[in-house]
Design an enzyme around this catalytic site. Sequence first.
Site, mmCIF file in Angstrom:
data_model
loop_
_atom_site.group_PDB
_atom_site.id
_atom_site.type_symbol
_atom_site.label_atom_id
_atom_site.label_comp_id
_atom_site.label_asym_id
_atom_site.label_seq_id
_atom_site.Cartn_x
_atom_site.Cartn_y
_atom_site.Cartn_z
ATOM 1 N N ASP A 75 -1.002 16.190 20.375
ATOM 2 C CA ASP A 75 -0.554 17.163 21.381
ATOM 3 C C ASP A 75 -0.071 18.485 20.794
ATOM 4 O OD1 ASP A 75 -1.159 15.350 23.363
ATOM 5 O OD2 ASP A 75 0.890 14.585 23.540
ATOM 6 N N HIS A 83 -9.923 10.171 1.663
ATOM 7 C CA HIS A 83 -8.852 9.222 1.385
ATOM 8 C C HIS A 83 -7.559 9.565 2.132
ATOM 9 C CE1 HIS A 83 -6.010 6.769 -1.118
ATOM 10 N NE2 HIS A 83 -7.039 5.943 -1.083
ATOM 11 N N LYS A 141 3.289 4.466 -0.968
ATOM 12 C CA LYS A 141 3.199 5.460 -2.033
ATOM 13 C C LYS A 141 4.346 6.448 -1.867
ATOM 14 C CE LYS A 141 -1.797 5.077 -1.488
ATOM 15 N NZ LYS A 141 -1.716 3.983 -0.521
ATOM 16 N N HIS A 144 0.818 -1.213 0.000
ATOM 17 C CA HIS A 144 0.000 0.000 0.000
ATOM 18 C C HIS A 144 0.857 1.270 0.000
ATOM 19 C CE1 HIS A 144 -3.579 2.336 1.814
ATOM 20 N NE2 HIS A 144 -3.964 1.914 0.630
ATOM 21 N N LYS A 164 -4.846 10.012 5.089
ATOM 22 C CA LYS A 164 -4.531 9.254 6.295
ATOM 23 C C LYS A 164 -3.535 10.092 7.103
ATOM 24 C CE LYS A 164 -4.694 6.080 2.648
ATOM 25 N NZ LYS A 164 -6.095 5.884 2.541
ATOM 26 N N ASP A 212 15.839 12.299 -8.210
ATOM 27 C CA ASP A 212 17.262 12.666 -8.116
ATOM 28 C C ASP A 212 17.848 12.487 -6.712
ATOM 29 O OD1 ASP A 212 17.391 13.250 -10.782
ATOM 30 O OD2 ASP A 212 17.328 15.429 -10.556
#
Length: 514
Positions: A420, A413, A177, A175, A415, A182
């Site tokens: 704190d 979508h 991404k 999952h 996450k 460079d």
Amino acid sequence: MIATLIKLLIGLLLWVGLAIVAARIVFALPRVQDRIDSTALDPADVGPLAATLRVRARGQEGKTGIAMLRDGADAFAARIMLADAATASIDAQYYIWHDDLTGYLLLDALARAAERGVRVRLLLDDNGTSRLDAELAELDAHPNAEVRLYNPFNLRRFKLASYAFDFFRLNRRMHNKSFTIDGRVTILGGRNIGDGYFGTGPAALYVDLDALAVGRVVPEVSADFDRYWAAPCVHPVGPILGQARRDGAIEDGLAHYADDPQLEEYLEILEGSEIVTRLSAGDLDLEWTEAALISDSPAKGEGAARREDLLSARLLKAVARIESRFDGISPYFVPGRAGARAFKALRKRGVSVRMLTNSLEATDVLPVHAGYTSKRGTLLRRGVKLYELRRKSASRTPADTLGRFGSSGASLHAKTFAVDGKRIFVGSFNFDPRSTMLNTEMGLLIESAAFAGNLHDAFDRELDGLAWRVEMDGLKTVWIDPESGEVTRDEPGTTFARRVVLRVIGWLPVEWLL
């Protein structure tokens, strides 16, 4: 009679077992042989990005510069323009790469970079590569590019049928991404590659979030990519897809959109975006701070990762003790027993816990919502404050938190969570059993009062009315519009039939799959 039925059942199970064994032999994956596992190149020393970032990093040794990509158009433009600016290497790792306009535009950008002499490595989870075999084979055939697949499917034409005989391997997906240019700049977060993730065009849109990072954390992301690139469950596409059957597959795919108004829209986005120009010029607003990459071991894809190597365990250790506030956003929120206990423990210590997830009307995965609803009442009774994205309010997403989106049909979508007023996490990890135990995940834990404060403030404003506030009225769950105070007693977006389906799925012992 009963004895006969038992014999028939045993016979059926034996035949099914034999069929599974036969299918796994007939449709076995090619063995990984003579694979050369390249590693990340040293950070580029030439090009406008390298020159500017060397200057900007002076006096920031050991720190990471972060810019949040809240707007989908900026997130798309950043990837395309960074790929076009690359002089040495591109390492891209994704769960889903759609065969739509943005998917083709980014594949074309990778192909053009390879043609310029840039080394391109593309690592994809095979679950999200439908209808792109010819294009991936073409890219892989270029001498400067290589494509690999994580846990590839046994069958190509009827991929999902592979689950019938190889379920437990294929149920584990990558999952992660990331998009690294460079060895100097990386983008990671919640977005896959596809029109819906970049916020324009007719597709259903996702409310999402990425972080662009330079500095100390980039070599960590590159090293993590190398770990996955060399993992046993990763296969070169050559033996899986065969030789490229024709040249021009990417060009032909892009040509289908030549007269599409959406293409003009994306070209205007590229012309109007200043994000890479500002980065190259040295005036992109970066916050220089401490940031840590938290990721799963690729061995998780084989079910072989040690518990202490799981992202969830490492993230819990890195976050350390939560003192007063925890605000989180998770599109797929299935806390399970362990999660419910953890939230209960936080509430017992007086920690404020607030979570935003998709409502039933906004979710794109009904079974996951069923898993969430089975724990919703327990969480509310323990003092966790819950909010659910209103599908018709997504166009009013707080711009300082997640960006602006132009569709009234958006689905959450992103996450992310803040702790704190000091730390914020941005990545691919959902609060569900699949992210915890099955899929591999990654993300950045960033020390930033500003970024964390933005998320806390959005919750303090009750998310500017984009979400229902969910509460208990006696034994009944109710949904409240924070702006008008209107109370809805039936779950928004449901019919009687959908409520029955939700209830039935909630009874099934499938939480570990969600």
